[in-house]
Motif scaffolding. Sequence first.
Motif, short mmCIF file in Angstrom:
data_model
loop_
_atom_site.label_atom_id
_atom_site.label_comp_id
_atom_site.label_asym_id
_atom_site.label_seq_id
_atom_site.Cartn_x
_atom_site.Cartn_y
_atom_site.Cartn_z
N CYS A 64 0.84 -1.20 0.00
CA CYS A 64 0.00 0.00 0.00
C CYS A 64 0.88 1.25 0.00
N PRO B 80 -2.00 2.86 4.59
CA PRO B 80 -2.86 1.79 5.11
C PRO B 80 -3.68 2.30 6.30
N CYS C 250 -6.66 0.45 2.07
CA CYS C 250 -5.58 1.33 1.64
C CYS C 250 -6.22 2.61 1.11
N VAL D 247 -6.29 -4.12 3.17
CA VAL D 247 -4.93 -4.33 3.70
C VAL D 247 -4.98 -5.50 4.66
#
Length: 67
Positions: free
Chosen positions: A40, A47, A56, A66
């Motif tokens: 990310c 994140p 993300c 995530v």
Amino acid sequence: MRIRRILAAVFATAALAGLGLTGAATAAQGAPSVVTPSECRQGGGTPAINEEGNYCRGGTHDGEQVD
């Protein structure tokens, strides 16, 4: 008359089969992916692991979950 009915049935079947294949392809492409916090960040995002859903925010992975 009978030939017209047969042709209509053939075209209807072909049309419905085409819609089924298109729907399956669209569903496969729309599947959400999961990225790591590192991926990310590398994509330019942040994140948001403390928020509901752990997504993300921003970058190339915006909106992806995530893990």
